[in-house]
Motif scaffolding. Structure first.
Motif, PDB file in Angstrom:
ATOM      1  N   GLN A   1     133.156  44.172 -11.414  1.00 13.73           N
ATOM      2  CA  GLN A   1     133.854  43.206 -12.254  1.00 13.73           C
ATOM      3  C   GLN A   1     132.840  42.505 -13.146  1.00 13.73           C
ATOM      4  N   VAL A   2     133.160  42.388 -14.432  1.00 15.15           N
ATOM      5  CA  VAL A   2     132.247  41.778 -15.388  1.00 15.15           C
ATOM      6  C   VAL A   2     132.418  40.266 -15.367  1.00 15.15           C
ATOM      7  N   GLN A   3     131.289  39.580 -15.294  1.00 14.04           N
ATOM      8  CA  GLN A   3     131.296  38.123 -15.368  1.00 14.04           C
ATOM      9  C   GLN A   3     130.264  37.654 -16.382  1.00 14.04           C
ATOM     10  N   SER A  25     127.024  40.020 -16.050  1.00 14.46           N
ATOM     11  CA  SER A  25     126.676  40.661 -14.777  1.00 14.46           C
ATOM     12  C   SER A  25     127.796  41.576 -14.320  1.00 14.46           C
ATOM     13  N   GLY A  26     127.450  42.553 -13.462  1.00 14.51           N
ATOM     14  CA  GLY A  26     128.471  43.444 -12.928  1.00 14.51           C
ATOM     15  C   GLY A  26     128.180  44.910 -13.143  1.00 14.51           C
ATOM     16  N   SER A  27     126.972  45.355 -12.835  1.00 10.75           N
ATOM     17  CA  SER A  27     126.592  46.770 -12.965  1.00 10.75           C
ATOM     18  C   SER A  27     126.851  47.287 -14.379  1.00 10.75           C
ATOM     19  N   THR A 102     130.466  49.925 -17.981  1.00  6.69           N
ATOM     20  CA  THR A 102     130.045  49.686 -16.606  1.00  6.69           C
ATOM     21  C   THR A 102     130.489  50.842 -15.738  1.00  6.69           C
ATOM     22  N   TYR A 107     135.000  49.725 -21.546  1.00  7.68           N
ATOM     23  CA  TYR A 107     136.153  48.828 -21.576  1.00  7.68           C
ATOM     24  C   TYR A 107     136.142  48.075 -22.900  1.00  7.68           C
ATOM     25  N   TYR A 111     135.783  39.560 -22.827  1.00  7.92           N
ATOM     26  CA  TYR A 111     135.420  38.786 -21.647  1.00  7.92           C
ATOM     27  C   TYR A 111     134.946  37.405 -22.108  1.00  7.92           C
TER      28      TYR A 111
END
Length: 122
Positions: A1-3, A25-27, A102, A107, A111
């Motif tokens: 999950q993107v943050q 963050s989030g791979s 990711t 995507y 965000y």
């Protein structure tokens, strides 16, 4: 999950400077567009500055010559150096990202960070 996690902000006098930073963050492998929007009390959210992964930037006319956006693609971070701050720059500043890759998947969605308050006051 993107943050998107923001840092910086605070209270500064007119003419002063602040620096905002944001890390995605989030791979994440890459982020196409990163930047900042802001929302002042009683006003709509507006673009401040954005930067693409390959370089081109876009600034609001009201901040040109005073604000500088920069990115570190390797770290998936974006920073906004704000100089010669004015009272009218007071707002909640939101980190923004669009076009995130990711785990091998792209995507094409937006965000947003939670926002950080910048107050310019004497």
């Amino acid at each position: 999950q993107v943050q998107l996690v923001e840092s910086g902000g605070g209270v500064v006098q007119p003419g002063g400077s602040l620096r905002l930073s944001c890390v995605a963050s989030g791979s994440i492998s890459s982020v196409n567009v990163m930047g900042y929007y802001r929302q002042a009390p009683g006003k709509e959210r507006e673009l401040v500055a954005v930067a693409t992964r390959v370089g081109p930037t876009n600034y609001a006319d009201s901040v040109k010559g005073r604000f500088t956006i920069s990115r570190d693609n390797a770290k998936n971070t974006v920073s906004l150096q704000m100089n010669s701050l004015k009272v009218e720059d007071t707002a909640v500043y939101y980190c923004y990202a669009n076009g995130v890759t990711t785990a091998g998947t792209f995507y094409g969605v937006e965000y947003w960070g939670k926002g950080t308050l910048v107050t310019v006051s004497s």
